[in-house]
Design a protein around this motif. Structure first.
Motif, PDB file in Angstrom:
ATOM      1  N   ASP A   8      73.260  -2.558  63.848  1.00  0.00           N
ATOM      2  CA  ASP A   8      74.475  -1.803  64.141  1.00  0.00           C
ATOM      3  C   ASP A   8      75.246  -2.548  65.217  1.00  0.00           C
ATOM      4  OD1 ASP A   8      76.504  -0.054  64.662  1.00  0.00           O
ATOM      5  OD2 ASP A   8      75.256   1.421  65.698  1.00  0.00           O
ATOM      6  N   THR A   9      76.250  -3.293  64.792  1.00  0.00           N
ATOM      7  CA  THR A   9      77.138  -3.963  65.744  1.00  0.00           C
ATOM      8  C   THR A   9      78.490  -3.251  65.780  1.00  0.00           C
ATOM      9  OG1 THR A   9      77.678  -5.589  64.022  1.00  0.00           O
ATOM     10  CG2 THR A   9      76.015  -6.214  65.631  1.00  0.00           C
ATOM     11  N   TYR A  10      78.465  -1.962  65.486  1.00  0.00           N
ATOM     12  CA  TYR A  10      79.570  -1.005  65.610  1.00  0.00           C
ATOM     13  C   TYR A  10      80.904  -1.556  65.093  1.00  0.00           C
ATOM     14  CZ  TYR A  10      80.145  -3.457  70.120  1.00  0.00           C
ATOM     15  OH  TYR A  10      80.283  -4.425  71.101  1.00  0.00           O
ATOM     16  N   ASN A  11      80.811  -2.357  64.030  1.00  0.00           N
ATOM     17  CA  ASN A  11      81.987  -2.885  63.330  1.00  0.00           C
ATOM     18  C   ASN A  11      82.907  -3.698  64.227  1.00  0.00           C
ATOM     19  OD1 ASN A  11      83.415  -3.364  61.021  1.00  0.00           O
ATOM     20  ND2 ASN A  11      84.369  -1.341  60.892  1.00  0.00           N
ATOM     21  N   LYS A  12      82.322  -4.395  65.197  1.00  0.00           N
ATOM     22  CA  LYS A  12      83.123  -5.237  66.096  1.00  0.00           C
ATOM     23  C   LYS A  12      83.389  -6.589  65.439  1.00  0.00           C
ATOM     24  CE  LYS A  12      83.250  -7.274  70.731  1.00  0.00           C
ATOM     25  NZ  LYS A  12      84.665  -6.911  70.956  1.00  0.00           N
ATOM     26  N   GLU A  13      84.605  -7.053  65.561  1.00  0.00           N
ATOM     27  CA  GLU A  13      84.991  -8.337  64.977  1.00  0.00           C
ATOM     28  C   GLU A  13      84.944  -9.444  66.032  1.00  0.00           C
ATOM     29  OE1 GLU A  13      88.552  -8.109  62.469  1.00  0.00           O
ATOM     30  OE2 GLU A  13      88.409  -5.937  62.607  1.00  0.00           O
ATOM     31  N   TRP A  14      85.983  -9.535  66.870  1.00  0.00           N
ATOM     32  CA  TRP A  14      86.143 -10.604  67.858  1.00  0.00           C
ATOM     33  C   TRP A  14      85.001 -10.592  68.875  1.00  0.00           C
ATOM     34  CZ3 TRP A  14      87.967 -15.060  68.984  1.00  0.00           C
ATOM     35  CH2 TRP A  14      88.249 -15.452  70.292  1.00  0.00           C
ATOM     36  N   LEU A  15      84.284 -11.743  68.947  1.00  0.00           N
ATOM     37  CA  LEU A  15      83.177 -11.939  69.885  1.00  0.00           C
ATOM     38  C   LEU A  15      82.042 -10.936  69.687  1.00  0.00           C
ATOM     39  CD1 LEU A  15      85.103 -12.804  73.195  1.00  0.00           C
ATOM     40  CD2 LEU A  15      84.170 -14.360  71.463  1.00  0.00           C
ATOM     41  N   GLY A  16      81.853 -10.505  68.436  1.00  0.00           N
ATOM     42  CA  GLY A  16      80.784  -9.547  68.167  1.00  0.00           C
ATOM     43  C   GLY A  16      80.034  -9.807  66.878  1.00  0.00           C
ATOM     44  N   THR A  17      80.160 -11.024  66.307  1.00  0.00           N
ATOM     45  CA  THR A  17      79.521 -11.300  65.024  1.00  0.00           C
ATOM     46  C   THR A  17      77.998 -11.335  65.162  1.00  0.00           C
ATOM     47  OG1 THR A  17      79.943 -13.645  65.456  1.00  0.00           O
ATOM     48  CG2 THR A  17      81.463 -12.511  63.992  1.00  0.00           C
ATOM     49  N   ALA A  18      77.313 -10.713  64.201  1.00  0.00           N
ATOM     50  CA  ALA A  18      75.852 -10.532  64.299  1.00  0.00           C
ATOM     51  C   ALA A  18      75.085 -11.826  64.093  1.00  0.00           C
ATOM     52  CB  ALA A  18      75.402  -9.480  63.294  1.00  0.00           C
ATOM     53  N   ILE A  19      75.530 -12.642  63.152  1.00  0.00           N
ATOM     54  CA  ILE A  19      74.840 -13.907  62.884  1.00  0.00           C
ATOM     55  C   ILE A  19      75.844 -14.987  62.529  1.00  0.00           C
ATOM     56  CG2 ILE A  19      72.668 -12.885  62.090  1.00  0.00           C
ATOM     57  CD1 ILE A  19      73.690 -13.590  59.185  1.00  0.00           C
ATOM     58  N   GLY A  20      75.394 -16.240  62.717  1.00  0.00           N
ATOM     59  CA  GLY A  20      76.025 -17.418  62.162  1.00  0.00           C
ATOM     60  C   GLY A  20      74.987 -18.140  61.331  1.00  0.00           C
ATOM     61  N   SER A  21      75.201 -19.425  61.107  1.00  0.00           N
ATOM     62  CA  SER A  21      74.301 -20.145  60.206  1.00  0.00           C
ATOM     63  C   SER A  21      72.903 -20.303  60.786  1.00  0.00           C
ATOM     64  CB  SER A  21      74.889 -21.516  59.878  1.00  0.00           C
ATOM     65  OG  SER A  21      75.114 -22.268  61.065  1.00  0.00           O
ATOM     66  N   ASN A  22      72.767 -20.538  62.086  1.00  0.00           N
ATOM     67  CA  ASN A  22      71.433 -20.732  62.670  1.00  0.00           C
ATOM     68  C   ASN A  22      70.614 -19.443  62.635  1.00  0.00           C
ATOM     69  OD1 ASN A  22      71.849 -23.443  63.235  1.00  0.00           O
ATOM     70  ND2 ASN A  22      72.699 -23.029  65.261  1.00  0.00           N
ATOM     71  N   LEU A  23      71.207 -18.347  63.108  1.00  0.00           N
ATOM     72  CA  LEU A  23      70.492 -17.076  63.104  1.00  0.00           C
ATOM     73  C   LEU A  23      70.246 -16.598  61.676  1.00  0.00           C
ATOM     74  CD1 LEU A  23      72.129 -15.135  66.083  1.00  0.00           C
ATOM     75  CD2 LEU A  23      69.963 -16.384  66.037  1.00  0.00           C
ATOM     76  N   GLY A  24      71.194 -16.854  60.788  1.00  0.00           N
ATOM     77  CA  GLY A  24      70.995 -16.486  59.384  1.00  0.00           C
ATOM     78  C   GLY A  24      69.807 -17.224  58.781  1.00  0.00           C
ATOM     79  N   SER A  25      69.675 -18.517  59.117  1.00  0.00           N
ATOM     80  CA  SER A  25      68.520 -19.284  58.647  1.00  0.00           C
ATOM     81  C   SER A  25      67.236 -18.695  59.206  1.00  0.00           C
ATOM     82  CB  SER A  25      68.648 -20.753  59.076  1.00  0.00           C
ATOM     83  OG  SER A  25      69.730 -21.377  58.425  1.00  0.00           O
ATOM     84  N   GLY A  26      67.288 -18.269  60.473  1.00  0.00           N
ATOM     85  CA  GLY A  26      66.115 -17.656  61.083  1.00  0.00           C
ATOM     86  C   GLY A  26      65.710 -16.368  60.385  1.00  0.00           C
ATOM     87  N   VAL A  27      66.693 -15.536  60.036  1.00  0.00           N
ATOM     88  CA  VAL A  27      66.412 -14.287  59.327  1.00  0.00           C
ATOM     89  C   VAL A  27      65.769 -14.575  57.981  1.00  0.00           C
ATOM     90  CG1 VAL A  27      67.453 -12.287  58.198  1.00  0.00           C
ATOM     91  CG2 VAL A  27      68.221 -12.964  60.477  1.00  0.00           C
ATOM     92  N   GLU A  42      70.068 -20.730  49.936  1.00  0.00           N
ATOM     93  CA  GLU A  42      69.769 -20.189  48.606  1.00  0.00           C
ATOM     94  C   GLU A  42      68.879 -18.955  48.711  1.00  0.00           C
ATOM     95  OE1 GLU A  42      68.005 -21.678  44.269  1.00  0.00           O
ATOM     96  OE2 GLU A  42      68.251 -23.094  45.930  1.00  0.00           O
ATOM     97  N   GLY A  43      69.308 -17.874  48.079  1.00  0.00           N
ATOM     98  CA  GLY A  43      68.546 -16.634  48.079  1.00  0.00           C
ATOM     99  C   GLY A  43      68.903 -15.679  49.203  1.00  0.00           C
ATOM    100  N   PHE A  44      69.781 -16.106  50.097  1.00  0.00           N
ATOM    101  CA  PHE A  44      70.152 -15.277  51.244  1.00  0.00           C
ATOM    102  C   PHE A  44      71.475 -14.572  50.979  1.00  0.00           C
ATOM    103  CE2 PHE A  44      72.087 -14.952  55.608  1.00  0.00           C
ATOM    104  CZ  PHE A  44      71.178 -14.055  56.131  1.00  0.00           C
ATOM    105  N   ASN A  45      71.492 -13.253  51.187  1.00  0.00           N
ATOM    106  CA  ASN A  45      72.731 -12.500  51.036  1.00  0.00           C
ATOM    107  C   ASN A  45      72.873 -11.541  52.208  1.00  0.00           C
ATOM    108  OD1 ASN A  45      75.149 -11.728  49.931  1.00  0.00           O
ATOM    109  ND2 ASN A  45      74.310 -11.071  47.961  1.00  0.00           N
TER     110      ASN A  45
END
Length: 306
Positions: A139-158, A182-185
């Motif tokens: 729950d990142t309370y729908n924040k856009e600017w300076l509030g993104t939950a993941i980028g490519s590094n954290l996404g790879s970690g997940v 591949e396989g990540f959504n």
């Protein structure tokens, strides 16, 4: 002990992750296997079978059972496709707007717990706790600017930790790189190129609000293009079996109509005792591969009085 002293003691004792006792209390209706941290461990078999259940089938049954606040719609997908599906055991994370004194307190607690705290990288704490079959729900309370939950590094970690995707009531960044995993959504509310700097992790494996829905640690999430549904662990088997028997009863009905045994009107109405018995006999001698075990079949037929 004075009230002030008790408050300080409680604050010091509060961990970043919900305690096993707390999670067990939240999920007291679950009587099956659990992880060491208390989260219910719904079987991989049920989760795989759940993927074949539609959002409508699951949601209708949950509402009948009194669970009115488990669905959230209107999502953006990292990979849009008609057959997009995500199912797994929920790990929740609660983020809030950044407040320096609270963030300092959280980091100090993280130090006491032996967590990585350099450069205030609290966002990785949840990811480090994930295991195969989990779905990270933030729950990142729908924040856009300076509030993104993941980028490519954290996404790879997940993805490396879970083999699954992610759901965030908020935004993500680095979508071009994330789409190459591949396989990540990801089910999210949108995309933004900024990175998380004005949002902080407060705790995880606690109840969170995802739009109009509530999610608990150990819920099983079912996400498709039609939306996201959080299913209490003690109801997953019921939801799956109900949907599977609905499909079997539909097949039975089509066969009975084709053979002229019953009319379409009879099949589409409340079934008589004779029809229920015939269905029970039909499904027990089913020639194809049943979606459930024979033991589950007999239990369901008994409970449904077929």
């Amino acid at each position: 002990m004075t009230i002030a002293a008790a408050s300080v003691f409680s604050a010091v004792a509060q961990s970043i992750e919900g305690s096993p006792e707390y999670i067990r209390n939240l999920t007291a209706k679950w009587d099956g296997e659990r992880f060491e941290n208390g989260r219910p461990k719904v079987s991989d078999d049920l989760i795989e079978r759940l993927k074949k259940v539609t959002i409508e089938e699951s949601w209708a049954e949950l509402m009948k059972l009194g669970y009115q606040n488990q669905y959230e719609g209107d999502w953006n997908l990292l990979h849009e496709s008609e057959d997009a599906v995500l199912a797994g055991r929920v790990v929740t994370a609660q983020f809030m707007p950044m407040r320096p004194d609270l963030e300092d307190a959280i980091i100090e607690q993280g130090k006491r717990e032996g967590r990585m705290w350099e450069q205030k990288r609290t966002v990785s704490w949840v990811i480090n706790s994930l295991v195969k079959g989990d779905v990270y729900v933030a729950d990142t309370y729908n924040k856009e600017w300076l509030g993104t939950a993941i980028g490519s590094n954290l996404g790879s970690g997940v993805f490396n930790a879970t083999g699954n995707g992610m759901i965030t009531y908020g935004h993500i960044r680095d979508i071009e790189r994330l789409q190459k995993i591949e396989g990540f959504n990801v089910w999210c509310k949108g995309f933004d190129p900024s990175y998380m700097r004005q949002t902080m992790l407060v705790n995880y494996n606690v109840p969170v609000r995802i739009g109009k829905a509530i999610a608990l640690p150990g819920d099983v999430v079912l996400a498709k293009r039609g939306g996201v549904l959080f299913i209490p662990p003690h109801l997953v088997e019921h939801i799956v079996l109900t949907a599977e028997f609905t499909r079997l009863s539909d097949e039975f009905g089509e066969e009975m109509i084709k053979k002229g045994i019953y009319t379409a009107g009879q099949i589409d109405s409340a079934w008589s005792d004779e029809m229920n018995k015939r269905f029970g006999d039909w499904v027990r001698s089913y020639k194809g591969k049943l979606p459930m075990s024979r033991e589950q079949l007999e239990k369901y037929l008994k409970d449904r009085n077929f």
